[in-house]
Design a protein around this motif. Structure first.
Motif, PDB file in Angstrom:
ATOM      1  N   PRO A  99      55.842  43.168  -9.008  1.00 51.99           N
ATOM      2  CA  PRO A  99      57.215  43.212  -9.332  1.00 51.99           C
ATOM      3  C   PRO A  99      58.029  44.211  -9.797  1.00 51.99           C
ATOM      4  CG  PRO A  99      55.935  42.368 -11.093  1.00 51.99           C
ATOM      5  CD  PRO A  99      54.809  42.927 -10.116  1.00 51.99           C
ATOM      6  N   CYS A 100      59.214  44.616  -9.549  1.00 52.91           N
ATOM      7  CA  CYS A 100      60.037  45.694  -9.685  1.00 52.91           C
ATOM      8  C   CYS A 100      61.268  45.309 -10.058  1.00 52.91           C
ATOM      9  CB  CYS A 100      60.087  46.485  -8.329  1.00 52.91           C
ATOM     10  SG  CYS A 100      61.277  47.850  -8.631  1.00 52.91           S
ATOM     11  N   ARG A 101      61.668  45.722 -11.452  1.00 51.21           N
ATOM     12  CA  ARG A 101      62.983  45.305 -12.197  1.00 51.21           C
ATOM     13  C   ARG A 101      64.191  46.319 -12.259  1.00 51.21           C
ATOM     14  NH1 ARG A 101      59.765  45.992 -16.939  1.00 51.21           N
ATOM     15  NH2 ARG A 101      59.589  44.067 -17.352  1.00 51.21           N
ATOM     16  N   CYS A 130      57.925  50.826 -11.723  1.00 50.12           N
ATOM     17  CA  CYS A 130      57.390  49.356 -12.216  1.00 50.12           C
ATOM     18  C   CYS A 130      55.819  49.240 -11.368  1.00 50.12           C
ATOM     19  CB  CYS A 130      58.060  48.455 -11.485  1.00 50.12           C
ATOM     20  SG  CYS A 130      59.601  48.336 -12.370  1.00 50.12           S
ATOM     21  N   ARG A 133      52.954  47.365 -12.994  1.00 49.37           N
ATOM     22  CA  ARG A 133      53.282  45.902 -13.557  1.00 49.37           C
ATOM     23  C   ARG A 133      52.396  44.942 -12.508  1.00 49.37           C
ATOM     24  NH1 ARG A 133      59.064  44.118 -13.393  1.00 49.37           N
ATOM     25  NH2 ARG A 133      58.393  42.260 -14.526  1.00 49.37           N
ATOM     26  N   ALA A 138      56.149  38.571 -12.754  1.00 44.35           N
ATOM     27  CA  ALA A 138      57.197  38.514 -12.035  1.00 44.35           C
ATOM     28  C   ALA A 138      58.313  37.793 -12.485  1.00 44.35           C
ATOM     29  CB  ALA A 138      56.554  38.413 -10.759  1.00 44.35           C
ATOM     30  N   ASP A 141      64.463  37.881 -11.436  1.00 41.94           N
ATOM     31  CA  ASP A 141      65.546  38.828 -11.450  1.00 41.94           C
ATOM     32  C   ASP A 141      64.533  39.874 -10.705  1.00 41.94           C
ATOM     33  OD1 ASP A 141      67.631  37.489 -12.179  1.00 41.94           O
ATOM     34  OD2 ASP A 141      67.366  38.035 -13.950  1.00 41.94           O
ATOM     35  N   ASP A 142      63.287  40.066 -10.336  1.00 42.40           N
ATOM     36  CA  ASP A 142      62.530  41.168  -9.979  1.00 42.40           C
ATOM     37  C   ASP A 142      62.424  41.055  -8.322  1.00 42.40           C
ATOM     38  OD1 ASP A 142      61.708  41.905 -12.403  1.00 42.40           O
ATOM     39  OD2 ASP A 142      59.690  40.883 -12.430  1.00 42.40           O
ATOM     40  N   ARG A 192      65.511  40.288  -4.522  1.00 40.36           N
ATOM     41  CA  ARG A 192      66.135  39.416  -5.351  1.00 40.36           C
ATOM     42  C   ARG A 192      66.971  38.205  -4.857  1.00 40.36           C
ATOM     43  NH1 ARG A 192      66.763  44.476  -7.481  1.00 40.36           N
ATOM     44  NH2 ARG A 192      65.395  45.034  -9.284  1.00 40.36           N
TER      45      ARG A 192
END
Length: 283
Positions: A99-101, A130, A133, A138, A141-142, A192
């Motif tokens: 997951p990437c925020r 990220c 992670r 997750a 919003d990821d 997203r």
């Protein structure tokens, strides 16, 4: 390779605005290259914030006016979210997703260092902020990214590629794993609020529809390396490709949906015939 004597092609527009001359060329090219096989229409409407029913209706109307026909029912990506989720779950089970925020501003700031900031087919090359992670972390919003280095390691490939009948036909187009990592990076497979992305949905849908020849503009040529990698990871058949020329304005700029003056409906309303519109795009 999943291509044979009888071809199946598709035209897959997004209902976010009027079809223009570039779309006419793309649709007609796909239909002509399918002959005597099968030409399909697919509606790419995963971006629900921008897609409109009136534009989807206009797509059907414009294409019918051009003389095109296709089997029913038409596949719509908004109906295919379970299939995309299944593909994501499979890749996650391989340990290839994270997951990437990060927002665009975060990525831009991270890429401000010297020798950073390269632009690839999926946008700025993601710096991997990220990457450590776990998918268990997750949140809603990821975005979900593919760890490209791990993907190549899992496959045991040192390169990935495809065949194109329009660009150097007969020659395989290959990109090494290291060039992919450096020049493409960890692509987003679920954006997203969408649950998928263009790269993921297009290869899942092409396989589901049995597409044997993918026709699209040369501006998407580099994206095809991403699709070839995903096809290999998901054990999907790889079609043959045909990246055709782009339709441009007098200044040489590629047409976009904001070019309403070149919309197919504008030519219809001006009294042109389908044959005359074909002539405008060199067909």
């Amino acid at each position: 390779m999943a291509f044979g004597a009888v071809r199946r092609t598709r035209f897959a527009p997004s209902p976010t605005g009027p079809l223009h001359l570039g779309h006419a060329f793309a649709a007609l090219t796909a239909a002509r290259l399918a002959d005597p096989g099968e030409f399909l229409l697919r509606i790419e409407d995963i971006d629900r914030s921008r897609c409109r029913p009136e534009w989807e209706a206009a797509i059907h109307e414009d294409l019918r006016w051009l003389g095109l026909d296709w089997p029913q029912p038409v596949m719509r990506q908004s109906d295919r979210l379970p299939a995309y989720r299944a593909a994501l779950d499979r890749l996650a089970g391989m340990g290839l997703l994270y997951p990437c925020r990060c927002r665009r501003a975060d990525i831009a700031a991270a890429l401000s260092a010297p020798q950073e900031g390269m632009i690839g087919p999926d946008g700025p090359i993601y710096p991997g902020t990220c990457r450590g992670r776990a998918m268990e972390d997750a949140g809603p919003d990821d975005a979900i990214r593919l760890d490209v280095r791990r993907a190549f390691e899992r496959l045991g490939f040192d390169r990935i590629g495809f065949h194109d009948e329009a660009v150097l036909p007969g020659q395989r187009h290959d990109l090494t794993a290291e060039d992919f990592i450096a020049g493409v990076g960890d692509v987003v497979l679920a954006r997203r609020g969408m649950g998928t992305s263009y790269h993921l949905s297009v290869i899942v849908d092409d396989a589901a529809q049995g597409i044997t020849l993918v026709t699209r503009g040369k501006d998407l040529f580099d994206s095809t390396y991403i699709h070839a990698l995903l096809q290999a990871l998901l054990d999907l058949p790889q079609p043959l490709y045909h990246h055709h020329r782009l339709i441009r304005d007098a200044a040489g700029k590629r047409l976009a949906k904001r070019d309403d003056a070149r919309a197919i409906r504008s030519y219809r309303e001006a009294g042109l015939t389908p044959a005359e519109v074909c002539g405008l795009v060199g067909l």
